[in-house]
Design a protein around this motif. Structure first.
Motif, PDB file in Angstrom:
ATOM      1  N   GLY A   2       0.826  -1.192   0.000  1.00  0.00           N
ATOM      2  CA  GLY A   2       0.000   0.000   0.000  1.00  0.00           C
ATOM      3  C   GLY A   2       0.856   1.236   0.000  1.00  0.00           C
ATOM      4  N   PHE A   3       0.302   2.290   0.528  1.00  0.00           N
ATOM      5  CA  PHE A   3       1.031   3.542   0.642  1.00  0.00           C
ATOM      6  C   PHE A   3       1.770   3.570   1.964  1.00  0.00           C
ATOM      7  CE2 PHE A   3      -2.525   4.556  -2.158  1.00  0.00           C
ATOM      8  CZ  PHE A   3      -1.852   5.138  -3.216  1.00  0.00           C
ATOM      9  N   GLY A   4       2.793   4.391   2.053  1.00  0.00           N
ATOM     10  CA  GLY A   4       3.547   4.509   3.281  1.00  0.00           C
ATOM     11  C   GLY A   4       4.036   5.930   3.486  1.00  0.00           C
ATOM     12  N   VAL A   5       4.475   6.210   4.699  1.00  0.00           N
ATOM     13  CA  VAL A   5       4.995   7.529   5.041  1.00  0.00           C
ATOM     14  C   VAL A   5       6.465   7.374   5.395  1.00  0.00           C
ATOM     15  CG1 VAL A   5       4.852   9.434   6.690  1.00  0.00           C
ATOM     16  CG2 VAL A   5       2.753   8.386   5.821  1.00  0.00           C
ATOM     17  N   GLY A   6       7.307   8.006   4.612  1.00  0.00           N
ATOM     18  CA  GLY A   6       8.738   7.958   4.847  1.00  0.00           C
ATOM     19  C   GLY A   6       9.186   9.085   5.762  1.00  0.00           C
ATOM     20  N   VAL A   7      10.401   8.962   6.272  1.00  0.00           N
ATOM     21  CA  VAL A   7      10.976   9.966   7.167  1.00  0.00           C
ATOM     22  C   VAL A   7      12.357  10.343   6.643  1.00  0.00           C
ATOM     23  CG1 VAL A   7      11.778  10.436   9.508  1.00  0.00           C
ATOM     24  CG2 VAL A   7       9.745   9.025   9.160  1.00  0.00           C
ATOM     25  N   ALA A   8      12.631  11.646   6.634  1.00  0.00           N
ATOM     26  CA  ALA A   8      13.960  12.149   6.298  1.00  0.00           C
ATOM     27  C   ALA A   8      14.429  13.020   7.457  1.00  0.00           C
ATOM     28  CB  ALA A   8      13.934  12.937   4.992  1.00  0.00           C
ATOM     29  N   LYS A  55       6.417   7.881  18.812  1.00  0.00           N
ATOM     30  CA  LYS A  55       7.452   7.760  19.837  1.00  0.00           C
ATOM     31  C   LYS A  55       8.312   9.025  19.804  1.00  0.00           C
ATOM     32  CE  LYS A  55       7.981   2.755  20.001  1.00  0.00           C
ATOM     33  NZ  LYS A  55       8.927   1.631  19.852  1.00  0.00           N
ATOM     34  N   ASP A  56       9.135   9.215  20.818  1.00  0.00           N
ATOM     35  CA  ASP A  56       9.998  10.393  20.893  1.00  0.00           C
ATOM     36  C   ASP A  56      10.926  10.520  19.685  1.00  0.00           C
ATOM     37  OD1 ASP A  56       8.847  11.200  23.262  1.00  0.00           O
ATOM     38  OD2 ASP A  56      10.447  10.397  24.527  1.00  0.00           O
ATOM     39  N   ASN A  57      11.293   9.400  19.056  1.00  0.00           N
ATOM     40  CA  ASN A  57      12.186   9.463  17.894  1.00  0.00           C
ATOM     41  C   ASN A  57      11.459   9.947  16.630  1.00  0.00           C
ATOM     42  OD1 ASN A  57      10.758   7.255  16.834  1.00  0.00           O
ATOM     43  ND2 ASN A  57      12.369   5.781  17.310  1.00  0.00           N
ATOM     44  N   MET A  58      10.132  10.060  16.697  1.00  0.00           N
ATOM     45  CA  MET A  58       9.276  10.521  15.597  1.00  0.00           C
ATOM     46  C   MET A  58       9.415   9.680  14.327  1.00  0.00           C
ATOM     47  SD  MET A  58       9.278  14.623  16.246  1.00  0.00           S
ATOM     48  CE  MET A  58       8.074  14.921  14.993  1.00  0.00           C
ATOM     49  N   LYS A  59       9.910   8.437  14.492  1.00  0.00           N
ATOM     50  CA  LYS A  59      10.059   7.529  13.363  1.00  0.00           C
ATOM     51  C   LYS A  59       9.226   6.272  13.518  1.00  0.00           C
ATOM     52  CE  LYS A  59      14.575   7.308  13.783  1.00  0.00           C
ATOM     53  NZ  LYS A  59      15.989   6.975  13.518  1.00  0.00           N
ATOM     54  N   GLU A  60       8.515   6.162  14.669  1.00  0.00           N
ATOM     55  CA  GLU A  60       7.729   4.969  14.964  1.00  0.00           C
ATOM     56  C   GLU A  60       6.443   5.384  15.674  1.00  0.00           C
ATOM     57  OE1 GLU A  60      10.391   1.558  16.545  1.00  0.00           O
ATOM     58  OE2 GLU A  60      11.307   3.436  17.230  1.00  0.00           O
TER      59      GLU A  60
END
Length: 117
Positions: A2-8, A55-60
């Protein structure tokens, strides 16, 4: 698939940005919006009116993110997050935008009327 949200990630708003190798697990959608709330938490909103705490790491997604089974036609999916638009008109398009002002939280989103003149 499906679609996803990536992080940079970058050390400054101007970049340079480095992409994480994987999108945020549990998000099957597009058009994310992140709200850094006055309660000290970060929340992510995405297409289909879903939202969840990060989460605090803003990646999960946070470990206590709820899941629910959702039917779409004949298919059933397990979706993470909360349906923030439950009870509201359901012809929502992607592109939610959440913000906080004077102690209130607001969520705006495009709405497509069924019967346009």
């Amino acid at each position: 698939m499906g679609f996803g949200v990536g992080v940079a990630i970058a050390d400054s708003p101007e970049g340079p940005f480095v992409c994480e190798s994987e999108p945020i697990k549990g998000i099957n959608g597009i058009d994310p919006c992140v709200l850094l709330a006055s309660d000290g938490n970060a929340y992510i909103f995405w297409g289909n009116g879903r939202c969840a705490k990060l989460k605090d790491n803003m990646k999960e997604l946070a470990d206590d993110t709820p899941k629910e089974k959702v039917k779409w036609g004949e298919r059933e999916f397990e979706m993470y997050g909360v349906n923030c638009l439950k009870g509201l008109p359901n012809r929502q398009a992607e592109g939610p935008f959440a913000f906080e002002y004077n102690g209130n939280y607001y969520l705006t989103y495009p709405y497509v009327r069924e019967n346009m003149p």
